[in-house]
Motif scaffolding. Structure first.
Motif, short mmCIF file in Angstrom:
data_model
loop_
_atom_site.label_atom_id
_atom_site.label_comp_id
_atom_site.label_asym_id
_atom_site.label_seq_id
_atom_site.Cartn_x
_atom_site.Cartn_y
_atom_site.Cartn_z
N GLY A 32 0.81 -1.22 0.00
CA GLY A 32 0.00 0.00 0.00
C GLY A 32 0.84 1.26 0.00
O GLY A 32 0.54 2.22 -0.71
N THR A 33 1.92 1.25 0.79
CA THR A 33 2.79 2.43 0.85
C THR A 33 3.44 2.72 -0.49
O THR A 33 3.46 3.86 -0.97
CB THR A 33 3.88 2.22 1.92
N SER B 228 2.43 1.79 -3.49
CA SER B 228 1.42 2.22 -4.46
C SER B 228 1.13 3.70 -4.33
O SER B 228 1.10 4.44 -5.32
CB SER B 228 0.12 1.42 -4.26
N THR B 229 0.90 4.14 -3.10
CA THR B 229 0.44 5.52 -2.90
C THR B 229 1.57 6.53 -3.01
O THR B 229 1.39 7.61 -3.58
CB THR B 229 -0.23 5.64 -1.52
N TYR C 66 -7.42 -1.66 5.29
CA TYR C 66 -6.51 -1.80 4.16
C TYR C 66 -7.27 -2.12 2.88
O TYR C 66 -7.02 -1.53 1.82
CB TYR C 66 -5.50 -2.91 4.49
N MET D 166 -7.37 0.34 -0.42
CA MET D 166 -6.78 -0.13 -1.67
C MET D 166 -7.83 -0.22 -2.77
O MET D 166 -7.54 0.03 -3.95
CB MET D 166 -6.12 -1.50 -1.47
N SER E 99 -7.42 1.89 -6.22
CA SER E 99 -7.42 1.25 -7.54
C SER E 99 -8.48 1.87 -8.45
O SER E 99 -8.22 2.16 -9.63
CB SER E 99 -7.67 -0.26 -7.39
N ALA F 232 -4.52 7.19 -0.06
CA ALA F 232 -3.14 7.21 0.38
C ALA F 232 -3.02 7.67 1.84
O ALA F 232 -2.20 7.16 2.60
CB ALA F 232 -2.31 8.13 -0.52
N LEU G 123 -3.70 4.70 4.08
CA LEU G 123 -2.76 3.58 3.98
C LEU G 123 -1.40 3.87 4.63
O LEU G 123 -0.81 2.96 5.22
CB LEU G 123 -2.55 3.22 2.50
N GLN G 124 -0.89 5.08 4.52
CA GLN G 124 0.48 5.33 4.99
C GLN G 124 0.65 5.12 6.49
O GLN G 124 1.59 4.45 6.92
CB GLN G 124 0.93 6.72 4.56
N SER H 81 -1.31 -2.36 -6.06
CA SER H 81 -2.60 -2.19 -5.39
C SER H 81 -3.53 -3.38 -5.59
O SER H 81 -4.50 -3.54 -4.85
CB SER H 81 -3.28 -0.90 -5.87
N GLY I 109 -1.75 -6.23 -3.11
CA GLY I 109 -1.88 -5.92 -1.69
C GLY I 109 -3.10 -6.53 -1.02
O GLY I 109 -2.97 -7.17 0.03
#
Length: 520
Positions: free
Chosen positions: A32-33, A35-36, A92, A96, A100, A126, A129-130, A188, A191
């Motif tokens: 996730g990290t 991707s964002t 999560y 995600m 997407s 994002a 997710l971070q 994404s 994940g």
């Protein structure tokens, strides 16, 4: 039922997968990290193509960066409540899924409105997710190994924006700007599959605490009005009614947000975190760190494409060596963090990054590719030293029950700094470039022998090319205007790099607030 709950907990997952579980959970969270964060800066190399495709001005194009950062900043504080309400796994999966869908929406957008909306939705996902990745890492690694774990986390946070422009440039030159929205989809999509296996469910039982909708509304109003005022102030005038109205509303909503958060029993942002000296020092450094990394990542591709005429691919490749250096620095910095005081490592990193930006104040049209690349590599070494120590130092000062709030808060502050950094640097760049253009233009008259020699040389070249006399004069004057504009922008960029260097030196002061007092 008890067995199912135990199997779904971190303890149950450790029992199932053994000591390897901490790495399985870390890799899952990092999907996730990556991707964002990859998406956060990859858009910068595609901005000229997007502006041409939709006929967008610089103010609208800037929203593709600042809108993403503002949305990410606002939703970071949703993370703690969502994890409490539905657990890490469902949080999560939701984030995600939104990310997407937003990526596909941006890639297929047929208007600038849909494009900007897609970027804002990407930022919303994002932001959730971070902080989640930091929570997972702190839960699965023991305290004596969290520095190394933050080194792993830092690879995704800073390596992705370092390599993102390179991949984005290749996509823009080889295919289309639309592919920069699709490049993170493999991460994404993988994940959620890993999350179903390796992320824990909800820890507590019973209903979740009430969500702080008034606080979220006030925070959103503050971010929207402030960033709108900063984005449009240069064009509409800083003293215009619309801009002054934006700033007044931002100030009122900020004061109201702080007052509400101190009063409500279920705050969106637990302001008592900042009563801890170590955490408040880390938060100040994080704000400046965010401004520096996102601001410099915004300036560098813009400089080399505008001033030096780089293609998107070449401007992306400029950042590739720095990304490779980071892959080496982060694990080392993480191990050092387990053994040395975080303020010491952070201070060295801040000073090294400030040196990098100071070196960039000498950049001009003749600066070589590898000279610029080495300057950037020096800065990335500094960033690689800062991030693991900053995260580990901030969260180590908190009890476990506040890890969720602390993780969301430190990421929130860093992203808020990023949103401010991009906006303020773009304002500084435009303002200083304009002032230099006025100053340079005022010196171009008949008494300036250098100007006369320049026009004579241009006329001679045009005459040699067979251009008629009336057209030669106009063409020579037009070329002089272009040279002045280019020189003015170059000086504006130089001062912007200098501003980043000075701000990072200022960050040395709050870094030492993170020193913990010795106990008797």
């Amino acid at each position: 039922m008890a067995d199912a709950i135990r199997a779904d907990s971190i303890e149950g997952l450790f029992a199932r997968y053994g000591s390897a579980y901490r790495y399985l959970a870390t890799v899952t969270a990092m999907m996730g990290t990556i991707s964002t964060v990859l998406t956060a800066t990859i858009i910068n190399v595609a901005l000229p193509d997007i502006m041409g495709a939709f006929g967008m001005g610089q103010d609208k194009a800037q929203l593709l960066s600042t809108g993403f950062l503002a949305a990410m900043t606002g939703t970071m504080l949703l993370n703690a409540w969502l994890v409490e309400a539905v657990g890490q796994r469902i949080t999560y999966l939701i984030a995600m899924g939104v990310f997407s869908a937003a990526s596909v929406m941006g890639g297929l957008a047929t208007s600038e409105t849909l494009l900007i909306a897609g970027r804002i939705l990407q930022g919303c996902a994002a932001g959730i997710l971070q902080p989640l990745a930091m929570q997972v890492i702190f839960q699965v690694f023991p305290p004596e190994r969290r520095g190394s774990a933050m080194g792993i986390y830092g690879i995704g946070v800073v390596l992705a924006p370092a390599l993102g422009p390179t991949l984005g440039g290749i996509m823009v030159d080889s295919f289309s700007w639309r592919y920069v929205f699709f490049i993170a989809l493999p991460f994404s999509l993988l994940g959620p599959f890993l999350a179903m296996l390796f992320l824990p469910g909800r820890e507590g039982e019973g209903p979740a605490s009430r969500f702080d909708w008034p606080g979220f509304g006030l925070l959103t109003l503050f971010l929207v009005t402030l960033l709108d005022g900063l984005s449009n102030g240069q064009r509409e005038g800083w003293l215009s009614d619309a801009i002054l109205g934006d700033f007044c509303l931002a100030a009122l909503s900020c004061v109201a947000f702080i007052a509400w958060e101190l009063w409500t029993a279920t705050p969106l942002l637990n302001l008592t975190l900042f009563s801890r000296r170590v955490f408040s020092g880390a938060a100040l450094v994080a704000f400046i760190f965010g401004a520096g990394i996102y601001g410099s990542t915004y300036l560098i591709p813009l400089f080399v494409q505008t001033i030096q005429g780089y293609t998107p691919t070449r401007s992306g490749l400029l950042l590739m060596p720095a990304g490779l250096i980071l892959a080496v620095v982060f694990p080392i910095a993480g191990r050092i963090t387990d053994r040395a005081p975080p303020p010491m490592i952070i201070s060295v990193g801040l000073a090294v990054f400030a040196l990098s930006c100071y070196l960039m104040t000498d950049a001009d049209t003749d600066t070589g590719f590898w000279t610029f690349a080495i300057w950037i590599m020096v800065g990335r070494i500094g960033l690689g030293l800062v991030l693991p120590s900053l995260n580990a130092g901030a969260l180590s000062a908190l009890p476990r029950k506040l890890l969720g709030q602390g993780s969301g808060a430190i990421n929130f502050v860093r992203q808020l700094g990023g949103a401010f950094g991009v906006n303020l640097l773009s304002i500084l760049l435009a303002h200083r470039s304009q002032l230099y253009a006025q100053a340079f233009t005022a010196t171009q008259d008949g008494r300036n022998s250098t100007t006369g020699a320049f026009l004579d040389a241009a006329n001679s070249l045009l005459a040699g090319g067979g251009v008629a006399e009336p057209a030669r004069q106009a063409a020579a004057s037009g070329y002089l205007d272009q040279v002045i504009a280019l020189q003015s922008q170059m000086m504006g960029f130089r001062e912007s790099f200098l501003a980043v260097a000075l701000v990072f030196l200022v960050a040395l002061l709050p870094a030492w607030l993170m020193l913990e007092r010795r106990r008797a």
